[in-house]
Write an enzyme that holds these catalytic residues in place. Structure first.
Site, PDB file in Angstrom:
ATOM      1  N   LEU A   1     -15.831  33.915  58.272  1.00  0.00           N
ATOM      2  CA  LEU A   1     -16.082  33.398  60.055  1.00  0.00           C
ATOM      3  C   LEU A   1     -18.078  33.673  60.189  1.00  0.00           C
ATOM      4  O   LEU A   1     -18.174  32.171  60.850  1.00  0.00           O
ATOM      5  CB  LEU A   1     -15.642  34.818  60.403  1.00  0.00           C
ATOM      6  CG  LEU A   1     -15.569  34.862  62.317  1.00  0.00           C
ATOM      7  CD1 LEU A   1     -14.861  33.297  62.762  1.00  0.00           C
ATOM      8  CD2 LEU A   1     -15.121  35.990  62.786  1.00  0.00           C
TER       9      LEU A   1
ATOM     10  N   GLU B   1     -16.737  43.536  61.030  1.00  0.00           N
ATOM     11  CA  GLU B   1     -16.401  43.299  62.085  1.00  0.00           C
ATOM     12  C   GLU B   1     -15.637  44.181  63.291  1.00  0.00           C
ATOM     13  O   GLU B   1     -15.262  44.498  64.071  1.00  0.00           O
ATOM     14  CB  GLU B   1     -15.505  44.231  61.167  1.00  0.00           C
ATOM     15  CG  GLU B   1     -14.490  43.833  59.949  1.00  0.00           C
ATOM     16  CD  GLU B   1     -12.583  43.989  59.330  1.00  0.00           C
ATOM     17  OE1 GLU B   1     -12.193  44.064  60.309  1.00  0.00           O
ATOM     18  OE2 GLU B   1     -12.359  44.497  58.425  1.00  0.00           O
TER      19      GLU B   1
ATOM     20  N   GLU C   1     -22.304  33.261  60.294  1.00  0.00           N
ATOM     21  CA  GLU C   1     -22.660  32.009  60.395  1.00  0.00           C
ATOM     22  C   GLU C   1     -24.661  32.968  60.509  1.00  0.00           C
ATOM     23  O   GLU C   1     -24.043  33.395  61.194  1.00  0.00           O
ATOM     24  CB  GLU C   1     -22.466  30.974  60.733  1.00  0.00           C
ATOM     25  CG  GLU C   1     -21.163  30.325  60.712  1.00  0.00           C
ATOM     26  CD  GLU C   1     -21.419  28.739  61.070  1.00  0.00           C
ATOM     27  OE1 GLU C   1     -21.962  28.334  61.728  1.00  0.00           O
ATOM     28  OE2 GLU C   1     -19.800  28.560  60.689  1.00  0.00           O
TER      29      GLU C   1
ATOM     30  N   GLY D   1     -32.175  68.349  48.525  1.00  0.00           N
ATOM     31  CA  GLY D   1     -32.676  67.689  47.212  1.00  0.00           C
ATOM     32  C   GLY D   1     -31.601  66.835  46.571  1.00  0.00           C
ATOM     33  O   GLY D   1     -31.783  65.869  45.996  1.00  0.00           O
TER      34      GLY D   1
ATOM     35  N   GLU E   1     -21.704  48.260  69.399  1.00  0.00           N
ATOM     36  CA  GLU E   1     -21.952  47.425  71.280  1.00  0.00           C
ATOM     37  C   GLU E   1     -21.196  46.912  71.206  1.00  0.00           C
ATOM     38  O   GLU E   1     -20.504  46.270  71.601  1.00  0.00           O
ATOM     39  CB  GLU E   1     -23.234  46.895  70.945  1.00  0.00           C
ATOM     40  CG  GLU E   1     -24.991  48.123  69.957  1.00  0.00           C
ATOM     41  CD  GLU E   1     -24.310  48.407  69.195  1.00  0.00           C
ATOM     42  OE1 GLU E   1     -24.365  47.667  68.036  1.00  0.00           O
ATOM     43  OE2 GLU E   1     -25.412  49.217  68.713  1.00  0.00           O
TER      44      GLU E   1
HETATM   45  C1  LIG Z   1     -20.840  44.525  54.568  1.00  0.00           C
HETATM   46  C2  LIG Z   1     -20.745  43.538  55.039  1.00  0.00           C
HETATM   47  C3  LIG Z   1     -19.985  42.626  55.117  1.00  0.00           C
HETATM   48  C4  LIG Z   1     -19.619  41.358  56.423  1.00  0.00           C
HETATM   49  N1  LIG Z   1     -18.522  40.476  55.742  1.00  0.00           N
HETATM   50  C5  LIG Z   1     -18.080  39.513  56.236  1.00  0.00           C
HETATM   51  C6  LIG Z   1     -16.773  38.864  56.071  1.00  0.00           C
HETATM   52  O1  LIG Z   1     -15.821  38.666  55.063  1.00  0.00           O
HETATM   53  N2  LIG Z   1     -16.370  37.401  56.822  1.00  0.00           N
HETATM   54  C7  LIG Z   1     -17.652  37.063  57.960  1.00  0.00           C
HETATM   55  O2  LIG Z   1     -16.949  36.393  58.120  1.00  0.00           O
HETATM   56  N3  LIG Z   1     -18.152  37.952  57.749  1.00  0.00           N
HETATM   57  C8  LIG Z   1     -18.803  39.449  57.643  1.00  0.00           C
HETATM   58  N4  LIG Z   1     -19.977  39.948  57.621  1.00  0.00           N
HETATM   59  C9  LIG Z   1     -20.762  39.830  58.924  1.00  0.00           C
HETATM   60  C10 LIG Z   1     -20.209  40.009  59.911  1.00  0.00           C
HETATM   61  O3  LIG Z   1     -19.078  40.456  60.370  1.00  0.00           O
HETATM   62  C11 LIG Z   1     -21.462  40.156  60.934  1.00  0.00           C
HETATM   63  O4  LIG Z   1     -23.272  40.748  60.620  1.00  0.00           O
HETATM   64  C12 LIG Z   1     -21.730  41.508  62.328  1.00  0.00           C
HETATM   65  O5  LIG Z   1     -20.523  40.818  63.362  1.00  0.00           O
HETATM   66  C13 LIG Z   1     -22.833  41.250  63.232  1.00  0.00           C
HETATM   67  O6  LIG Z   1     -23.443  40.096  63.300  1.00  0.00           O
HETATM   68  P1  LIG Z   1     -25.080  39.582  62.659  1.00  0.00           P
HETATM   69  O7  LIG Z   1     -25.157  40.009  61.483  1.00  0.00           O
HETATM   70  O8  LIG Z   1     -25.625  38.362  63.480  1.00  0.00           O
HETATM   71  O9  LIG Z   1     -25.542  40.999  63.900  1.00  0.00           O
HETATM   72  P2  LIG Z   1     -25.643  39.766  64.988  1.00  0.00           P
HETATM   73  O10 LIG Z   1     -24.756  39.485  66.272  1.00  0.00           O
HETATM   74  O11 LIG Z   1     -27.708  39.121  65.320  1.00  0.00           O
HETATM   75  O12 LIG Z   1     -26.639  41.262  66.131  1.00  0.00           O
HETATM   76  C14 LIG Z   1     -27.584  42.013  66.031  1.00  0.00           C
HETATM   77  C15 LIG Z   1     -27.558  43.427  67.129  1.00  0.00           C
HETATM   78  O13 LIG Z   1     -27.464  42.370  68.181  1.00  0.00           O
HETATM   79  C16 LIG Z   1     -26.052  43.249  68.836  1.00  0.00           C
HETATM   80  N5  LIG Z   1     -25.588  42.681  69.853  1.00  0.00           N
HETATM   81  C17 LIG Z   1     -25.728  41.278  69.857  1.00  0.00           C
HETATM   82  N6  LIG Z   1     -24.450  40.963  70.575  1.00  0.00           N
HETATM   83  C18 LIG Z   1     -25.026  42.313  71.229  1.00  0.00           C
HETATM   84  C19 LIG Z   1     -23.671  41.879  73.216  1.00  0.00           C
HETATM   85  N7  LIG Z   1     -23.269  40.942  73.133  1.00  0.00           N
HETATM   86  N8  LIG Z   1     -24.001  43.408  73.266  1.00  0.00           N
HETATM   87  C20 LIG Z   1     -24.502  44.283  73.364  1.00  0.00           C
HETATM   88  N9  LIG Z   1     -25.331  43.606  71.738  1.00  0.00           N
HETATM   89  C21 LIG Z   1     -25.280  43.547  70.381  1.00  0.00           C
HETATM   90  C22 LIG Z   1     -25.597  44.144  67.561  1.00  0.00           C
HETATM   91  O14 LIG Z   1     -24.997  45.019  68.116  1.00  0.00           O
HETATM   92  C23 LIG Z   1     -26.297  43.675  66.835  1.00  0.00           C
HETATM   93  O15 LIG Z   1     -26.853  45.713  67.240  1.00  0.00           O
HETATM   94  C24 LIG Z   1     -20.127  40.776  57.400  1.00  0.00           C
HETATM   95  C25 LIG Z   1     -21.591  41.809  57.724  1.00  0.00           C
HETATM   96  C26 LIG Z   1     -21.256  42.974  56.574  1.00  0.00           C
HETATM   97  C27 LIG Z   1     -22.783  43.782  56.365  1.00  0.00           C
END
Ligand SMILES: Cc1cc2nc3c(=O)[nH]c(=O)nc-3n(C[C@H](O)[C@H](O)[C@H](O)COP(=O)(O)OP(=O)(O)OC[C@H]3O[C@@H](n4cnc5c(N)ncnc54)[C@H](O)[C@@H]3O)c2cc1C
Length: 384
Positions: A124, A361, A126, A338, A365
């Site tokens: 999902l 997931e 990107e 430690g 926030e």
């Molecule tokens: C270990 C790991 C495994 C993963 N596995 C998968 C997977 O298998 N498949 C898949 O599709 N994805 C996967 N992901 C992706 C994951 O779902 C996303 O990293 C997550 O949804 C956050 O997106 P981002 O990293 O782009 O952060 P961003 O969306 O850029 O967010 C950055 C910060 O801004 C805050 N923020 C953003 N929008 C808002 C809002 N509207 N209101 C308040 N705060 C906001 C967020 O809470 C965060 O603190 C994985 C991520 C990790 C770290």
């Protein structure tokens, strides 16, 4: 023991815990911190029966049960993180097929997933579409009997080891410019290039990859054109509470380790467990764990009962359990002094492993956004 669970569910939990201790713990020791799913782990999970609750009985599962998915993750996450990731991805990449698959798609894919013969994933996120899923840029264009997919996916768990996945792409048309659709993709289809394995702070099979002219047969469209966004959200509604369950399992291991350590480590002539500051830390951890457990089980039961508030409870469970587990594990490291920050210590590993659960997931926030929206809608209903 937990008052909310049936006798059968308690027996299933005990079975998962026995598997975790007897099979996974030695495997974890042998394999160490791994960023792929080696044959030994694949085979172990295949024979564990843990995938059963992810799938209906008619497709080789034991009958879909959110409660049992949560119990399985709770039992294994603290023992061997990579096993938990593999189990979770089998749910994230399988549930969309359970929800929206045609009979032919279900028969073709679900039995092999339920048996663990094939591993799957959920594509999902990107680079430009994380929390804001609708900002997705990957496109799927119809071309004859296929869709041609181009784009990029990031942070895809199991992405290196999976044999297939459910992939979401934009299918914009004049009447629905925001359309997102879901596709069942297979690694053997030319155009799926895993070009970057991401090195996380804790062991995790996770990749970024390019999709270049991936031709997916129209028969692999999952659900209706334009139904992808809803399908992704429905899938996350189920699996989110199980992230809370995994966090709960990690916190429980941290508490056990801390209690044992505090009772045997002596300073100033007595076990550190006798200092009130240590005893209170242990008590705080126990309270957080029991609260998280109740919220996770409640959310899972609501889901199994098709309660309309299940999504709201799933977000509450995920948010509270992951944040509480983080606090518990931090206290566990403190109790170990430690020793707690030495590489290889159980609590040191957990400290690194728990952190991503507050992000994936749906971040903490985003869970608050979902919970607040639910409250606003409820208030509107009451005043209208
Ligand atoms: C270990 C790991 C495994 C993963 N596995 C998968 C997977 O298998 N498949 C898949 O599709 N994805 C996967 N992901 C992706 C994951 O779902 C996303 O990293 C997550 O949804 C956050 O997106 P981002 O990293 O782009 O952060 P961003 O969306 O850029 O967010 C950055 C910060 O801004 C805050 N923020 C953003 N929008 C808002 C809002 N509207 N209101 C308040 N705060 C906001 C967020 O809470 C965060 O603190 C994985 C991520 C990790 C770290």
């Amino acid at each position: 023991m937990h008052g909310l669970l049936s006798t059968e569910d308690l027996a299933f939990k005990a079975q998962c815990q026995a598997y975790a201790q007897e099979q996974l713990a030695p495997l974890a020791k042998k394999l160490g911190e791994i960023n792929e799913v080696p044959a030994a782990l694949r085979n172990s999970l295949m024979h564990s029966g843990l995938y059963g609750p992810l799938y209906p009985k008619e497709y080789g599962g034991q009958g879909l049960s959110a409660v049992r998915i949560c119990l399985a993750r709770e039992a294994i996450a603290g023992v061997f993180g990579p096993a938990d990731t593999t189990l979770a991805m089998q749910g994230l990449g399988g549930y969309p097929i359970v929800l929206a698959g045609t009979e032919a798609q279900k028969k073709k894919y679900l039995p092999a997933l339920a048996a663990g013969q094939r591993l799957t994933t959920f594509c999902l996120t990107e680079p430009e579409a994380g929390s804001d899923v609708a900002a997705m840029q990957t496109t799927a264009q119809p071309d004859g009997d296929c869709f041609v997919i181009n784009g990029r996916k990031r942070f895809i768990s199991n992405g290196f080891s999976a044999d297939m996945g459910v992939l979401f792409a934009r299918t914009a048309s004049a009447d629905n410019p925001k359309s997102i659709s879901a596709f069942i993709v297979e690694k053997t289809m030319p155009g799926w290039n895993v070009d970057w394995r991401i090195d996380l702070m804790a062991a995790h099979d996770i990749v970024e990859f390019e999709i270049h002219h991936l031709r997916v047969p129209k028969a692999n469209l999952l659900g209706a054109v334009g139904g992808g966004f809803k399908l992704a959200m429905q899938t996350l509604d189920l699996m989110r509470m199980s992230v809370g369950a995994a966090a709960l399992g990690m916190a429980q291991v941290a508490l056990q380790e801390s209690l044992a350590y505090a009772q045997k480590r002596a300073q100033f002539g007595r076990p550190i467990a006798e200092f009130q500051s240590t005893a209170f830390k242990l008590a705080d951890m126990a309270v957080e764990i029991e609260a998280a457990r109740s919220l996770v089980y409640l959310a899972a039961m609501k889901k199994d009962q098709n309660d309309p508030s299940a999504s709201y409870h799933s977000s509450i469970a995920k948010l509270f359990a992951t944040e509480a587990a983080f606090r518990c594990i931090d206290q566990a490291v403190q109790i170990h002094g430690g020793v707690g920050v030495v590489k290889g210590a159980v609590v040191e590993r957990l400290y690194r492993e728990i952190r991503p659960l507050r992000v994936y997931e749906g971040t903490t926030e985003i869970q608050k956004v979902i919970i607040a929206n639910h409250l606003h809608k409820g208030a509107k209903k009451r005043t209208s």
